[in-house]
Design an enzyme around this catalytic site. Structure first.
Site: not given
Length: 406
Positions: A131, A155, A181, A278, A302
């Site tokens: 992440s 992100y 994401t 995603k 999520h």
């Protein structure tokens, strides 16, 4: 002595396990058992942060329960002596159709954070997604998972220079794919976290401090480890993004609510490898993703942590597969707890599944050995389900393997 001979004729005494992590998990039969162990070992606020979801958590529960809407149509007398769970993903061999999903703030579960997860994934030959808000850096995870397949989850932030820096570091460390994401323009309302004070920044009450004292093993490891940092953004922002407390500034100032499909072109300009989107939650968006040239789509809500009332990944798989066909590979992200869930997802059109909470339960229950336990369990139960269903290889899995329950 006769009673012992009688017992030995039908049973053997269990060998005493000297490793405390393995001993703790010795009687676990499934991932739900590991979840209960993790719940006992972790402070309530930490467990709820890992386990919780948005609002009433209906979507979170349905992510798993909707797998039960499907039943197998098994074939018998198939000679299932040899079972092959292998497939390919992004053009590379995969021993089990599984990817470890990105999770942030992992070091609150275990002091080593993402490192044991990356090591376990590398041993099992499956991709691990780090992440953006991981608590171990891109470089540390690359070293820990050396020889494995690492993906970098990103992100979309307003500061594209910051995003570019992280992407370039991932490329330099040999990361295989970029996982963008797209369902976090704003954070969902996670009400367990609100009750526990696990907001951004965290607000610790007396109840949380007392609960920490009730979990001395976790508390000792937490206070003797180095401070938790969001390692990928240390020194890269005007805010002190390295600390958990300052994350609230990053969330409010950096997450880009203006994200649109045109931004995918920018990612293509700074990344040469495969791109996965995603957070796809509709057939229409799956089509748009394909039109924008992505290599794979992760059907995901999520983990139920964002939009309460969103569709479940297993429920969306078939219509999305019918729409995009072979134009992009499909990953089912959400709710997998057994190997039978993996097989159902493949039958409905997925190439692989993503697993997130399941490995966190393992990490919370037994550290790195707990993650290994989860990966072994999912592979073994997928293999046994294939044998019982009369399926000898992933190539034999078709839509006729499952039917919707009446």
């Amino acid at each position: 002595m006769g009673i012992f001979r009688t017992i030995r004729s039908v049973a053997r005494f269990r060998t005493f396990e000297t490793d405390p992590d393995l001993r703790r998990m010795q009687s676990s039969a499934n991932i739900d058992d590991l979840r209960l162990i993790a719940r006992r070992r972790l402070p309530r606020g930490v467990f709820d942060y890992m386990d919780g979801a948005a609002e009433d958590e209906v979507t979170y529960r349905r992510n798993s329960s909707d797998y039960q809407r499907w039943e197998f149509v098994p074939s018998v007398l198939r000679d299932v002596t040899h079972i092959d769970t292998s497939t390919t993903l992004l053009g590379r061999p995969l021993p089990v159709p599984m990817v470890l999903a990105p999770t942030g703030f992992t070091r609150i579960v275990d002091p080593e954070g993402e490192l044991p997860v990356a090591r376990a994934a590398a041993r099992h030959g499956i991709p691990y997604s780090l992440s953006t808000l991981g608590t171990r850096s891109i470089e540390e995870v690359a070293d820990a998972g050396a020889g494995g397949r690492n993906w970098f989850q990103v992100y979309v932030w307003k500061d594209r220079g910051l995003v570019r820096n992280m992407i370039e570091r991932a490329a330099a460390c040999g990361y295989e794919a970029l996982c963008i994401t797209v369902d976090l323009a704003v954070p969902g309302r996670r009400e367990r976290d609100v009750r526990n004070g696990m907001t951004l920044p965290p607000k610790l009450g007396l109840d949380m401090l007392i609960d920490g004292l009730r979990k001395p093993s976790w508390t000792w490891r937490f206070i003797t480890a180095e401070p938790i940092t969001f390692s990928n953004v240390v020194g890269l922002t005007d805010h002190d993004g390295s600390s958990a407390v300052a994350l609230s500034s990053l969330v409010s100032d950096q997450f880009d609510a203006s994200l649109s499909w045109s931004d995918i072109e920018w990612f293509r300009s700074v990344w040469d490898g495969p791109i996965i989107i995603k957070g796809i939650q509709s057939v229409a968006d799956a089509r748009r993703a394909v039109e924008h040239g992505v290599d794979a789509i992760a059907v995901s809500n999520h983990g139920g942590r964002q939009l309460e009332g969103s569709p479940t990944p297993i429920g969306l798989l078939e219509p999305i597969a019918q729409e995009v066909g072979d134009e992009a590979e499909i990953i089912c992200d959400g709710g997998v707890r057994r190997g039978s869930d993996i097989l159902k997802a493949l039958a409905l059109g997925a190439r692989a599944v993503m697993v997130g909470r399941a490995y966190l339960y393992g990490l919370g229950a037994g550290g790195e050995k707990g993650v290994d336990w989860v990966l072994d369990f999912l592979a073994e139960t997928m293999r046994s389900t294939m044998a019982l269903a009369g399926v000898r290889s992933v190539g034999e899995v078709g839509r006729d393997l499952v039917r919707r329950r009446p």
